[in-house]
Scaffold this motif. Structure first.
Motif, PDB file in Angstrom:
ATOM      1  N   GLU A   1      -9.789   2.425  -2.567  1.00  0.00           N
ATOM      2  CA  GLU A   1     -10.705   2.746  -1.480  1.00  0.00           C
ATOM      3  C   GLU A   1     -10.494   1.782  -0.318  1.00  0.00           C
ATOM      4  O   GLU A   1     -10.090   0.631  -0.510  1.00  0.00           O
ATOM      5  CB  GLU A   1     -12.148   2.682  -1.962  1.00  0.00           C
ATOM      6  CG  GLU A   1     -12.496   3.743  -2.990  1.00  0.00           C
ATOM      7  CD  GLU A   1     -13.954   3.667  -3.401  1.00  0.00           C
ATOM      8  OE1 GLU A   1     -14.679   2.789  -2.863  1.00  0.00           O
ATOM      9  OE2 GLU A   1     -14.368   4.465  -4.250  1.00  0.00           O
ATOM     10  N   LEU A   2     -10.801   2.259   0.890  1.00  0.00           N
ATOM     11  CA  LEU A   2     -10.590   1.463   2.088  1.00  0.00           C
ATOM     12  C   LEU A   2     -11.319   0.129   2.014  1.00  0.00           C
ATOM     13  O   LEU A   2     -10.773  -0.913   2.401  1.00  0.00           O
ATOM     14  CB  LEU A   2     -11.039   2.240   3.329  1.00  0.00           C
ATOM     15  CG  LEU A   2     -10.894   1.514   4.669  1.00  0.00           C
ATOM     16  CD1 LEU A   2      -9.440   1.109   4.911  1.00  0.00           C
ATOM     17  CD2 LEU A   2     -11.395   2.396   5.811  1.00  0.00           C
ATOM     18  N   ILE A   3     -12.543   0.132   1.489  1.00  0.00           N
ATOM     19  CA  ILE A   3     -13.304  -1.119   1.413  1.00  0.00           C
ATOM     20  C   ILE A   3     -12.586  -2.118   0.507  1.00  0.00           C
ATOM     21  O   ILE A   3     -12.549  -3.315   0.791  1.00  0.00           O
ATOM     22  CB  ILE A   3     -14.745  -0.852   0.891  1.00  0.00           C
ATOM     23  CG1 ILE A   3     -15.573  -2.133   0.927  1.00  0.00           C
ATOM     24  CG2 ILE A   3     -14.719  -0.256  -0.491  1.00  0.00           C
ATOM     25  CD1 ILE A   3     -15.847  -2.651   2.315  1.00  0.00           C
ATOM     26  N   LYS A   4     -11.971  -1.632  -0.563  1.00  0.00           N
ATOM     27  CA  LYS A   4     -11.217  -2.503  -1.469  1.00  0.00           C
ATOM     28  C   LYS A   4      -9.977  -3.051  -0.774  1.00  0.00           C
ATOM     29  O   LYS A   4      -9.631  -4.235  -0.941  1.00  0.00           O
ATOM     30  CB  LYS A   4     -10.804  -1.707  -2.715  1.00  0.00           C
ATOM     31  CG  LYS A   4     -10.036  -2.522  -3.752  1.00  0.00           C
ATOM     32  CD  LYS A   4     -10.902  -3.580  -4.384  1.00  0.00           C
ATOM     33  CE  LYS A   4     -10.167  -4.270  -5.525  1.00  0.00           C
ATOM     34  NZ  LYS A   4     -10.963  -5.373  -6.115  1.00  0.00           N
TER      35      LYS A   4
ATOM     36  N   THR B   1     -11.620   0.596  10.225  1.00  0.00           N
ATOM     37  CA  THR B   1     -10.355   0.876   9.568  1.00  0.00           C
ATOM     38  C   THR B   1      -9.633  -0.451   9.359  1.00  0.00           C
ATOM     39  O   THR B   1     -10.021  -1.475   9.933  1.00  0.00           O
ATOM     40  CB  THR B   1      -9.473   1.797  10.424  1.00  0.00           C
ATOM     41  OG1 THR B   1      -9.141   1.104  11.655  1.00  0.00           O
ATOM     42  CG2 THR B   1     -10.184   3.100  10.757  1.00  0.00           C
ATOM     43  N   LEU B   2      -8.589  -0.445   8.545  1.00  0.00           N
ATOM     44  CA  LEU B   2      -7.835  -1.677   8.333  1.00  0.00           C
ATOM     45  C   LEU B   2      -7.206  -2.149   9.645  1.00  0.00           C
ATOM     46  O   LEU B   2      -7.191  -3.347   9.945  1.00  0.00           O
ATOM     47  CB  LEU B   2      -6.749  -1.452   7.275  1.00  0.00           C
ATOM     48  CG  LEU B   2      -5.922  -2.686   6.878  1.00  0.00           C
ATOM     49  CD1 LEU B   2      -6.824  -3.791   6.347  1.00  0.00           C
ATOM     50  CD2 LEU B   2      -4.862  -2.314   5.838  1.00  0.00           C
ATOM     51  N   ALA B   3      -6.718  -1.192  10.463  1.00  0.00           N
ATOM     52  CA  ALA B   3      -6.113  -1.551  11.749  1.00  0.00           C
ATOM     53  C   ALA B   3      -7.148  -2.175  12.684  1.00  0.00           C
ATOM     54  O   ALA B   3      -6.863  -3.167  13.376  1.00  0.00           O
ATOM     55  CB  ALA B   3      -5.500  -0.318  12.394  1.00  0.00           C
TER      56      ALA B   3
ATOM     57  N   LEU C   1       0.820  -1.214   0.000  1.00  0.00           N
ATOM     58  CA  LEU C   1       0.000   0.000   0.000  1.00  0.00           C
ATOM     59  C   LEU C   1       0.855   1.266   0.000  1.00  0.00           C
ATOM     60  O   LEU C   1       0.545   2.240  -0.698  1.00  0.00           O
ATOM     61  CB  LEU C   1      -0.934   0.009   1.211  1.00  0.00           C
ATOM     62  CG  LEU C   1      -2.034  -1.060   1.250  1.00  0.00           C
ATOM     63  CD1 LEU C   1      -2.844  -0.927   2.531  1.00  0.00           C
ATOM     64  CD2 LEU C   1      -2.940  -0.941   0.031  1.00  0.00           C
ATOM     65  N   SER C   2       1.933   1.267   0.775  1.00  0.00           N
ATOM     66  CA  SER C   2       2.793   2.449   0.849  1.00  0.00           C
ATOM     67  C   SER C   2       3.469   2.713  -0.495  1.00  0.00           C
ATOM     68  O   SER C   2       3.624   3.869  -0.916  1.00  0.00           O
ATOM     69  CB  SER C   2       3.844   2.284   1.948  1.00  0.00           C
ATOM     70  OG  SER C   2       4.758   1.244   1.639  1.00  0.00           O
ATOM     71  N   ARG C   3       3.861   1.650  -1.189  1.00  0.00           N
ATOM     72  CA  ARG C   3       4.463   1.838  -2.517  1.00  0.00           C
ATOM     73  C   ARG C   3       3.420   2.308  -3.522  1.00  0.00           C
ATOM     74  O   ARG C   3       3.733   3.099  -4.429  1.00  0.00           O
ATOM     75  CB  ARG C   3       5.121   0.534  -2.982  1.00  0.00           C
ATOM     76  CG  ARG C   3       6.443   0.258  -2.276  1.00  0.00           C
ATOM     77  CD  ARG C   3       7.129  -0.962  -2.849  1.00  0.00           C
ATOM     78  NE  ARG C   3       6.413  -2.174  -2.506  1.00  0.00           N
ATOM     79  CZ  ARG C   3       6.328  -3.244  -3.276  1.00  0.00           C
ATOM     80  NH1 ARG C   3       6.883  -3.255  -4.456  1.00  0.00           N
ATOM     81  NH2 ARG C   3       5.678  -4.314  -2.873  1.00  0.00           N
ATOM     82  N   MET C   4       2.189   1.856  -3.378  1.00  0.00           N
ATOM     83  CA  MET C   4       1.125   2.312  -4.273  1.00  0.00           C
ATOM     84  C   MET C   4       0.865   3.805  -4.090  1.00  0.00           C
ATOM     85  O   MET C   4       0.703   4.543  -5.068  1.00  0.00           O
ATOM     86  CB  MET C   4      -0.150   1.510  -4.018  1.00  0.00           C
ATOM     87  CG  MET C   4      -0.055   0.055  -4.470  1.00  0.00           C
ATOM     88  SD  MET C   4      -1.521  -0.930  -4.082  1.00  0.00           S
ATOM     89  CE  MET C   4      -2.736  -0.181  -5.186  1.00  0.00           C
ATOM     90  N   VAL C   5       0.833   4.268  -2.842  1.00  0.00           N
ATOM     91  CA  VAL C   5       0.642   5.690  -2.574  1.00  0.00           C
ATOM     92  C   VAL C   5       1.785   6.503  -3.175  1.00  0.00           C
ATOM     93  O   VAL C   5       1.572   7.558  -3.791  1.00  0.00           O
ATOM     94  CB  VAL C   5       0.546   5.941  -1.054  1.00  0.00           C
ATOM     95  CG1 VAL C   5       0.590   7.442  -0.754  1.00  0.00           C
ATOM     96  CG2 VAL C   5      -0.727   5.327  -0.490  1.00  0.00           C
ATOM     97  N   LYS C   6       2.992   5.996  -3.024  1.00  0.00           N
ATOM     98  CA  LYS C   6       4.170   6.686  -3.560  1.00  0.00           C
ATOM     99  C   LYS C   6       4.056   6.880  -5.064  1.00  0.00           C
ATOM    100  O   LYS C   6       4.491   7.905  -5.611  1.00  0.00           O
ATOM    101  CB  LYS C   6       5.431   5.877  -3.223  1.00  0.00           C
ATOM    102  CG  LYS C   6       6.703   6.442  -3.839  1.00  0.00           C
ATOM    103  CD  LYS C   6       7.900   5.569  -3.513  1.00  0.00           C
ATOM    104  CE  LYS C   6       9.148   6.079  -4.216  1.00  0.00           C
ATOM    105  NZ  LYS C   6      10.332   5.213  -3.930  1.00  0.00           N
ATOM    106  N   HIS C   7       3.465   5.889  -5.743  1.00  0.00           N
ATOM    107  CA  HIS C   7       3.354   5.954  -7.204  1.00  0.00           C
ATOM    108  C   HIS C   7       1.943   6.341  -7.654  1.00  0.00           C
ATOM    109  O   HIS C   7       1.506   5.969  -8.745  1.00  0.00           O
ATOM    110  CB  HIS C   7       3.774   4.620  -7.813  1.00  0.00           C
ATOM    111  CG  HIS C   7       5.230   4.318  -7.630  1.00  0.00           C
ATOM    112  ND1 HIS C   7       6.208   4.926  -8.378  1.00  0.00           N
ATOM    113  CD2 HIS C   7       5.873   3.511  -6.746  1.00  0.00           C
ATOM    114  CE1 HIS C   7       7.391   4.492  -7.984  1.00  0.00           C
ATOM    115  NE2 HIS C   7       7.221   3.632  -7.003  1.00  0.00           N
TER     116      HIS C   7
END
Length: 274
Positions: free
Chosen positions: A184-187, A217-219, A173-179
């Motif tokens: 969506e959260l549900i996904k 939340t995911l957490a 997820l962090s790499r996806m945000v970077k790029h």
């Protein structure tokens, strides 16, 4: 130009991907793939992987009295002595740059190594490789494609516990945000749960059906799942044991059937002969 042999292409791709213990090797025609997997390799280095990657991607402070190219272990040991009086944060950045340069150079074939041998920092090498072998648009598109495929195919590994699986998922997820890729959260939640091992199926179905699921939340979701981990782990062991026993019984039955079949064949042959 002669097309490359398929075996050569397969070898190059395998080498450019690398593994958790093997540095990805750069083949210029596969630069986009190598760039993606090299970053992933560095970030997964247990000791200071993030700091080493920052040296490569963002550059690092270099103390003027120690600006040098380190080629041997002896020179590296000498550097450790020379920097003993430098503030610790500057020392860490300097040593991270040295480690980063060594890792990159191990990943380069001889012809490419010669093109960057005069560079003094890991970032200089990295920027030079980008200039030589990629266009930013092609690189970004290739990375996004690989990330989307990795996200969509995410599954829990057999040996992983829930926290290890979550750490690996968050890394994606962090790499996806970077790029500039967002889901969506549900996904995110559904992809994570669908990727869990089969023994989680009952718990996952129950959590999905809860009226508050869309607000988790995911957490929070992982916290709920974690409370069932011992139960699921024990269930998995029981199921595995039952499957193993079933295989043994099935094997025994098949062996007996084969034995009976052999005897019947013998009788038929005997009767036919008579």
């Amino acid at each position: 130009m002669q097309p490359e042999d398929p075996h050569t292409l397969s070898f190059n791709l395998f080498s450019s991907i690398g593994s958790t213990t093997r540095i990805p090797i750069l083949f210029p025609q596969d630069y986009e793939v190598w760039d993606f997997h090299f970053e992933d390799y560095v970030l997964r280095i247990e000791d200071h992987g993030t700091t080493i990657w920052k040296s490569i991607a963002e550059g690092t402070f270099m103390h003027m009295e120690t600006r040098r190219v380190i080629k041997t272990q002896a020179e590296y040991n000498t550097l450790l002595i020379d920097v003993k009086d430098i503030p610790q944060d500057e020392k860490n950045k300097l040593l991270s740059n040295v480690k980063a340069m060594r890792i990159i150079k191990f990943a380069l074939p001889p012809d490419t190594f010669r093109l960057v041998s005069s560079c003094d920092t890991a970032k200089e090498i990295w920027d030079r490789l980008r200039e030589l072998f990629s266009s930013d648009a092609d690189l970004e598109h290739s990375i996004q494609t690989l990330l989307l495929a990795e996200f969509g195919a995410f599954v829990q590994k057999p040996e992983e516990n829930l926290d290890q699986t979550l750490n690996r998922f968050n890394h994606i997820l962090s790499r996806m945000v970077k790029h500039k890729l967002r889901r969506e959260l549900i996904k995110q939640k559904v992809t994570f749960m669908n990727g869990l091992r089969s023994e989680w199926k009952t718990v996952v179905s129950t959590v999905k059906a809860h009226e508050q699921f869309k607000n988790y939340t995911l957490a929070k979701l992982v916290g709920i799942l974690r409370s069932h981990e011992d139960e699921v782990t024990n269930k998995g062991k029981v199921v595995y044991g039952m499957r193993s026993l079933a295989l043994v019984v099935k094997g025994k039955n098949v062996a007996e059937e084969d034995s009976e079949s052999d005897l019947s064949d013998c009788e038929l042959t005997k009767n036919y002969t008579l």
